[in-house]
Design a protein around this motif. Structure first.
Motif, PDB file in Angstrom:
ATOM      1  N   PHE A  19      11.090  17.715  34.197  1.00 16.77           N
ATOM      2  CA  PHE A  19      11.616  16.559  33.482  1.00 16.77           C
ATOM      3  C   PHE A  19      10.798  15.340  33.874  1.00 16.77           C
ATOM      4  N   HIS A  20      10.338  14.578  32.883  1.00 19.56           N
ATOM      5  CA  HIS A  20       9.546  13.393  33.215  1.00 19.56           C
ATOM      6  C   HIS A  20      10.412  12.274  33.768  1.00 19.56           C
ATOM      7  N   THR A  21      11.705  12.262  33.455  1.00 24.15           N
ATOM      8  CA  THR A  21      12.620  11.256  33.981  1.00 24.15           C
ATOM      9  C   THR A  21      13.907  11.961  34.409  1.00 24.15           C
ATOM     10  N   PRO A  22      13.900  12.592  35.598  1.00 23.53           N
ATOM     11  CA  PRO A  22      15.114  13.314  36.025  1.00 23.53           C
ATOM     12  C   PRO A  22      16.229  12.344  36.404  1.00 23.53           C
ATOM     13  N   ASP A  27      16.325  17.039  41.540  1.00 20.79           N
ATOM     14  CA  ASP A  27      15.069  17.124  42.287  1.00 20.79           C
ATOM     15  C   ASP A  27      13.917  16.854  41.313  1.00 20.79           C
ATOM     16  N   PRO A  28      13.160  15.770  41.505  1.00 23.11           N
ATOM     17  CA  PRO A  28      12.082  15.446  40.562  1.00 23.11           C
ATOM     18  C   PRO A  28      10.939  16.454  40.576  1.00 23.11           C
ATOM     19  N   MET A  64      19.060  24.787  27.467  1.00 24.67           N
ATOM     20  CA  MET A  64      18.387  24.287  26.271  1.00 24.67           C
ATOM     21  C   MET A  64      18.345  22.771  26.376  1.00 24.67           C
ATOM     22  N   VAL A  65      17.131  22.211  26.344  1.00 23.83           N
ATOM     23  CA  VAL A  65      16.942  20.772  26.504  1.00 23.83           C
ATOM     24  C   VAL A  65      15.999  20.260  25.422  1.00 23.83           C
ATOM     25  N   LYS A  66      15.993  18.947  25.241  1.00 25.08           N
ATOM     26  CA  LYS A  66      15.061  18.356  24.289  1.00 25.08           C
ATOM     27  C   LYS A  66      13.643  18.494  24.830  1.00 25.08           C
ATOM     28  N   LEU A  67      12.754  18.934  23.980  1.00 23.44           N
ATOM     29  CA  LEU A  67      11.365  19.114  24.368  1.00 23.44           C
ATOM     30  C   LEU A  67      10.743  17.796  24.798  1.00 23.44           C
ATOM     31  N   GLU A  68      11.154  16.698  24.190  1.00 24.48           N
ATOM     32  CA  GLU A  68      10.591  15.384  24.526  1.00 24.48           C
ATOM     33  C   GLU A  68      10.945  14.929  25.945  1.00 24.48           C
TER      34      GLU A  68
END
Length: 139
Positions: A19-22, A27-28, A64-68
């Motif tokens: 994730f680019h913005t966790p 955990d980033p 399932m998450v947004k690809l963006e």
């Protein structure tokens, strides 16, 4: 709808992502294996099925998450150490276990499925097995 063609770097099945913005409690550095990209007409944006790596669970959940919200990460094969997976041995047998050694290294943005990675794993009995790492077995 944001079509996959509009995304600058097209993540695909087998990419390692994060994730680019966790969220603050996440955990980033958590890595996920991208299992499938979904760009159907009924979604306003492409979605992806991801699997968290390094959990050690027998049946880790698929989210399932947004690809963006994801970014493809440059990775080093040594990041797979300690994860559970399976190897395909020369005799054709598949053996699951904990990855304890990787025979290749280097940074990569290639999907894992495009690479041949050899690994040494330790099974539940403590025996070691060498073979080609099966990407669909990572957890």
């Amino acid at each position: 709808m944001k079509a996959l063609e509009e995304i600058p770097f097209k993540p695909e099945k087998g990419h390692l992502v994060k994730f680019h913005t966790p969220y603050p409690e996440e955990d980033p550095s958590q890595l996920y294996l991208l299992l499938e990209v979904k760009d159907y007409d009924h979604f306003d944006t492409p979605w992806a099925d991801i699997l968290a790596l390094g959990t050690g669970f027998s049946f880790p959940s698929i989210n399932m998450v947004k690809l963006e919200d994801l970014e493809v990460v440059e990775w080093n094969t040594e990041e797979l150490l300690g994860n559970y997976g399976a190897v395909l041995k020369e005799d054709g047998s598949k053996v699951p276990g904990k990855i304890i050694q990787i025979s290749t290294d280097g940074n990569n943005k290639e999907p894992l499925g495009n690479l041949t990675i050899h690994a040494l794993i330790r099974d539940d009995k403590g025996e070691e097995h060498n073979g080609r790492l099966l990407m669909d077995s990572l957890r």
